[in-house]
Design an enzyme around this catalytic site. Sequence first.
Site, PDB file in Angstrom:
ATOM      1  N   ASN A 162      11.482 -26.967  -8.423  1.00  0.00           N
ATOM      2  CA  ASN A 162      11.256 -28.319  -7.436  1.00  0.00           C
ATOM      3  C   ASN A 162      11.859 -29.500  -8.410  1.00  0.00           C
ATOM      4  O   ASN A 162      10.950 -30.085  -9.207  1.00  0.00           O
ATOM      5  CB  ASN A 162       9.741 -28.321  -6.921  1.00  0.00           C
ATOM      6  CG  ASN A 162       9.726 -29.340  -5.956  1.00  0.00           C
ATOM      7  OD1 ASN A 162      10.710 -30.483  -5.880  1.00  0.00           O
ATOM      8  ND2 ASN A 162       8.675 -29.753  -5.349  1.00  0.00           N
ATOM      9  N   CYS A 217       9.907 -36.178  -2.624  1.00  0.00           N
ATOM     10  CA  CYS A 217      10.909 -35.175  -2.405  1.00  0.00           C
ATOM     11  C   CYS A 217      11.793 -35.278  -1.215  1.00  0.00           C
ATOM     12  O   CYS A 217      12.881 -34.546  -1.196  1.00  0.00           O
ATOM     13  CB  CYS A 217      10.232 -33.725  -2.079  1.00  0.00           C
ATOM     14  SG  CYS A 217       9.144 -33.380  -3.549  1.00  0.00           S
ATOM     15  N   HIS A 230      15.162 -29.042   1.192  1.00  0.00           N
ATOM     16  CA  HIS A 230      14.659 -29.185  -0.190  1.00  0.00           C
ATOM     17  C   HIS A 230      13.890 -27.761  -0.774  1.00  0.00           C
ATOM     18  O   HIS A 230      13.330 -26.950  -0.286  1.00  0.00           O
ATOM     19  CB  HIS A 230      13.231 -30.265   0.333  1.00  0.00           C
ATOM     20  CG  HIS A 230      12.349 -30.374  -1.076  1.00  0.00           C
ATOM     21  ND1 HIS A 230      13.060 -30.746  -2.460  1.00  0.00           N
ATOM     22  CD2 HIS A 230      11.174 -30.325  -1.238  1.00  0.00           C
ATOM     23  CE1 HIS A 230      11.849 -30.720  -3.286  1.00  0.00           C
ATOM     24  NE2 HIS A 230      10.532 -30.670  -2.472  1.00  0.00           N
TER      25      HIS A 230
END
EC number: 2.3.1.180
Length: 323
Positions: free
Chosen positions: A280, A113, A250
């Site tokens: 996500n 990520c 993020h």
Amino acid sequence: MIRSVVRGFGAALPKRVMTNKEIESRVDTSDEWIVQRTGIRQRYIAGEGETSASLGEAAARAALERAGLTPDDVDLIIVATSTPDNTFPATAVNIQNRLGMRHGAAFDMQAVCSGFVYAVATADAYIRGGLSKRALVIGAETFSRLLDWTDRTTCVLFGDGAGAIVLEAQEAAGTKADRGVLTAQLRSDGAHRDKLYVDGGPSTTGTVGHLRMEGREVFKHAVGMITDVIEAAFEATGTTADDIDWLVPHQANRRIIDGSAKKLGIPLEKVVVTVDLHGNTSAASIPLALDAAASDGRIKKGDLVMLEAMGGGFTWGSVLLRW
């Protein structure tokens, strides 16, 4: 001195939208629970013919068009992805071929990520070092293909998509008023590698495997790690939270986003949030959020923008740039 300035941005999402209601029919969960715990209301899921490379290509073309450039004007492609089309060659090389490029360099980066932050930092180093004049930096993921769709703790969280920016070398004065990347702060700690991982790989199981996560452990470390690299960016540039026009985090979990902003003293109205729409999307989440906020006019030329991410490994990092 040379700065890496954002010339263009773009995004691409799969055609299919999967709502929380649809996930309710797959596993024992509810829309209310997912929204309350994560802030996610829907996510996009790649279908037949949609891959990390195809989504990355579409995002790259959008970024080039926005910049008024063609693939011939770019000499570097860096793709942040944990879901490559193939073990090798790199997804970046695949995208290079799709764009019709026969020059320059192309390679992938894998920091889960945090990948897009790592890729921007790397492209900036190439540009400042004279190895590149214009770079395509892409985050592209198809995490839906790593999910165990019977695991309600993970299958509700992730989605697919891609985003891209074009970074260009430009002369600057060397002050914090410059446009472009002002600093990058990168960290990792492999002692946490088993808290968020995929239980497969070519040299171990010979299979792709599925995503596994200790959610509470990730949440426990996230806010502290994120604020650490943001405060380091402030120190490196002589800026403060009051100087920030936009925080683009993020998009993992709304509670992590809100907690980080609160700890740093950044008002929520200065935080770009797309986790409700995208879920996500790992390395794609920051460029997708940048595209959303720049396209609708929130992020404007001259704005001071903080990017931050944390991912499996653990890896984490920040980039402070002036748009």
